[in-house]
Design a protein around this motif. Structure first.
Motif, short mmCIF file in Angstrom:
data_model
loop_
_atom_site.label_atom_id
_atom_site.label_comp_id
_atom_site.label_asym_id
_atom_site.label_seq_id
_atom_site.Cartn_x
_atom_site.Cartn_y
_atom_site.Cartn_z
N THR A 178 3.17 9.21 18.70
CA THR A 178 3.01 8.05 17.83
C THR A 178 3.83 8.21 16.57
N MET A 179 4.08 7.11 15.88
CA MET A 179 4.79 7.14 14.61
C MET A 179 3.85 7.53 13.48
N ASN A 180 4.41 8.05 12.42
CA ASN A 180 3.63 8.29 11.20
C ASN A 180 3.69 7.00 10.38
N ASN A 181 2.91 6.01 10.82
CA ASN A 181 3.03 4.65 10.28
C ASN A 181 2.70 4.56 8.81
N VAL A 182 1.63 5.20 8.38
CA VAL A 182 1.20 5.05 6.98
C VAL A 182 2.24 5.65 6.04
N ALA A 183 2.65 6.88 6.31
CA ALA A 183 3.59 7.56 5.42
C ALA A 183 4.95 6.87 5.42
N SER A 184 5.42 6.42 6.59
CA SER A 184 6.74 5.79 6.65
C SER A 184 6.73 4.42 5.98
N VAL A 198 8.11 0.99 1.01
CA VAL A 198 7.74 0.26 -0.21
C VAL A 198 8.18 1.04 -1.45
N GLU A 199 8.10 2.36 -1.40
CA GLU A 199 8.58 3.17 -2.52
C GLU A 199 10.07 2.95 -2.75
N HIS A 200 10.82 2.75 -1.66
CA HIS A 200 12.25 2.46 -1.80
C HIS A 200 12.45 1.15 -2.56
N LEU A 201 11.66 0.13 -2.25
CA LEU A 201 11.77 -1.15 -2.96
C LEU A 201 11.37 -0.99 -4.42
N LEU A 202 10.34 -0.20 -4.67
CA LEU A 202 9.91 0.05 -6.05
C LEU A 202 10.99 0.80 -6.83
N GLU A 203 11.67 1.73 -6.17
CA GLU A 203 12.71 2.52 -6.83
C GLU A 203 13.89 1.66 -7.28
N ILE A 204 14.15 0.56 -6.58
CA ILE A 204 15.26 -0.31 -6.99
C ILE A 204 14.78 -1.42 -7.93
N GLY A 205 13.56 -1.27 -8.45
CA GLY A 205 13.08 -2.15 -9.51
C GLY A 205 12.27 -3.35 -9.07
N ARG A 227 0.49 0.19 8.74
CA ARG A 227 1.63 -0.03 7.84
C ARG A 227 1.20 -0.77 6.58
N VAL A 228 0.24 -1.67 6.70
CA VAL A 228 -0.30 -2.32 5.50
C VAL A 228 -0.98 -1.29 4.61
N ALA A 229 -1.66 -0.32 5.21
CA ALA A 229 -2.29 0.75 4.42
C ALA A 229 -1.24 1.53 3.64
N GLY A 230 -0.09 1.81 4.27
CA GLY A 230 0.99 2.49 3.55
C GLY A 230 1.54 1.65 2.41
N TYR A 231 1.66 0.35 2.63
CA TYR A 231 2.09 -0.60 1.58
C TYR A 231 1.14 -0.55 0.40
N GLU A 232 -0.16 -0.60 0.68
CA GLU A 232 -1.15 -0.59 -0.39
C GLU A 232 -1.14 0.74 -1.15
N GLU A 233 -0.96 1.84 -0.43
CA GLU A 233 -0.90 3.15 -1.08
C GLU A 233 0.27 3.23 -2.05
N ALA A 234 1.44 2.74 -1.63
CA ALA A 234 2.62 2.81 -2.48
C ALA A 234 2.43 1.98 -3.75
N LEU A 235 1.87 0.78 -3.62
CA LEU A 235 1.64 -0.05 -4.79
C LEU A 235 0.65 0.61 -5.75
N VAL A 271 1.07 -0.79 -9.45
CA VAL A 271 1.37 -2.21 -9.25
C VAL A 271 0.16 -2.87 -8.60
N GLU A 272 -0.34 -3.91 -9.22
CA GLU A 272 -1.53 -4.59 -8.70
C GLU A 272 -1.20 -5.33 -7.40
N LEU A 273 -2.08 -5.19 -6.42
CA LEU A 273 -1.90 -5.87 -5.14
C LEU A 273 -2.25 -7.35 -5.29
N ASP A 274 -1.31 -8.22 -4.92
CA ASP A 274 -1.54 -9.66 -4.93
C ASP A 274 -1.76 -10.09 -3.48
#
Length: 349
Positions: free
Chosen positions: A157-163, A168-175, A198-206, A211-214
């Protein structure tokens, strides 16, 4: 006329028994003799009778691969990678498309649809965690994907949460701070799927970035294809909710996202940065080329084939089920502001 084993033996200057031993890969044949027989087989174009060979050895030299839909790029590329990996072990592959139908998936794991195969690589769509015991089959089986965890079989299986978090961290890094996510699970009762992980990984990064989750930026998609991506992003734009980036939960959704943004006159990445998931080949040729998560699909294929071969050859006590998660990487391309040739590392056929 088709060449026979007698013809091979005559050309190689050996007995028919020696030819049979080489074809069946018996270990006691001298390498020099083995090379002569193989050279004769190649010269004559001889094709062994696999059915007769299977009756003697109890194996067919063929494995099965069951996937939901070959029309989806990810599964088509996965099938290609599995076929290539199996070929290095001298195995053929029979591919079964289940269309995500529960009854067809149950038939596959009961052995009713893939006869005369030595084992099965199985990527379910309709079956879920409650069906884990259905995988307790009488033949070698390796599970793929994120529908079932902790079952009685080996699982790649993929490491979905971490990947996803890394994407999302990449998007945050570019501002970017107003990051929409496309492809969230429409059924809230499903707690084990690629989408929920993958949504869980998104929420973790925010959360880690403060960054507040909208919730308005979390967009559902009934299917993970281009059309669903187009529709989800059109609805997002029409809602008036501001966003400056999109994380699409697979590349097909990402390609649909690029289309919808272009229709609306939004520039990528200047107005909206986009990253997908799976790193399918098509993403290198989109305009702009699409950044993506490479979650190790080729390694998944190699690991799955290797695990299945181990189970096929297993004798005596069975070892406990194993779970394997290959590594991942973020592939940065034009859609997140990293210019470069869209045809980077074009594979050879």
């Amino acid at each position: 006329m088709e060449p026979t084993m007698h013809d091979v033996a005559r050309l190689a200057g050996v007995s028919i028994k020696t030819v049979s031993n080489v074809i069946n890969d018996y270990p006691h044949v001298r390498q020099q003799m083995r090379d002569r027989v193989r050279a004769a087989i190649a010269e004559l174009g001889y094709r062994p009778n696999l059915s007769a060979r299977g009756l003697r050895s109890g194996r067919t030299g063929v494995i099965g691969l069951a996937v939901p839909a070959l029309s989806e790029n990810y599964f088509a590329e996965l099938a290609d990678a599995v076929i290539r990996a199996a070929d290095t072990h001298g195995l053929g592959v029979v591919v079964e498309q289940t269309s995500g139908d529960r009854e067809r998936e149950l038939q596959v794991i009961s052995g009713g649809r893939l006869r005369l195969t030595d084992g099965l690589l199985f990527s379910p769509y309709a079956l879920g965690q409650a069906d884990a015991e259905a995988l307790n089959t009488g033949f070698p089986l390796v599970l793929l994907g994120e529908r079932i965890f902790g079952g009685p079989t080996d699982h790649v299986t993929m490491n979905n949460v971490a990947s996803a978090r890394a994407a999302v961290e990449h998007l945050l890094e570019i501002g970017r701070r107003r990051i929409a996510i496309i492809g969230a699970e429409a059924d809230p009762t499903i707690d084990t799927s690629s989408a929920t992980l993958r949504v869980a990984g998104y929420e973790e990064a925010l959360a880690a970035a403060g960054v507040e989750l909208d919730p308005r930026l979390v967009r559902m998609a009934p299917h993970w294809n281009r059309t669903a991506g187009v529709l989800a992003v059109r609805e997002l734009i029409a809602s008036g909710v501001p966003f400056d980036a999109v994380f699409a939960l697979n590349d097909a959704l990402g390609l649909g996202t690029l289309r919808a943004l272009g229709e609306a006159g939004l520039r990528v990445p200047e107005d909206v940065a986009v990253i997908g998931f799976d790193n399918i080949d098509e993403g290198r040729f989109s305009m702009p080329s699409m950044s993506s998560v490479d979650a190790g699909s080729k390694q998944i294929a190699r690991d799955a084939v290797a695990l299945l071969i181990e189970r096929i050859e297993e004798k005596g006590d069975r070892r406990p089920p194993r779970t394997v998660q290959p590594g991942f990487e973020i592939v940065r391309r034009e859609s997140t502001g990293f210019p470069g040739p869209a045809t980077d590392a074009v594979p050879t056929i």
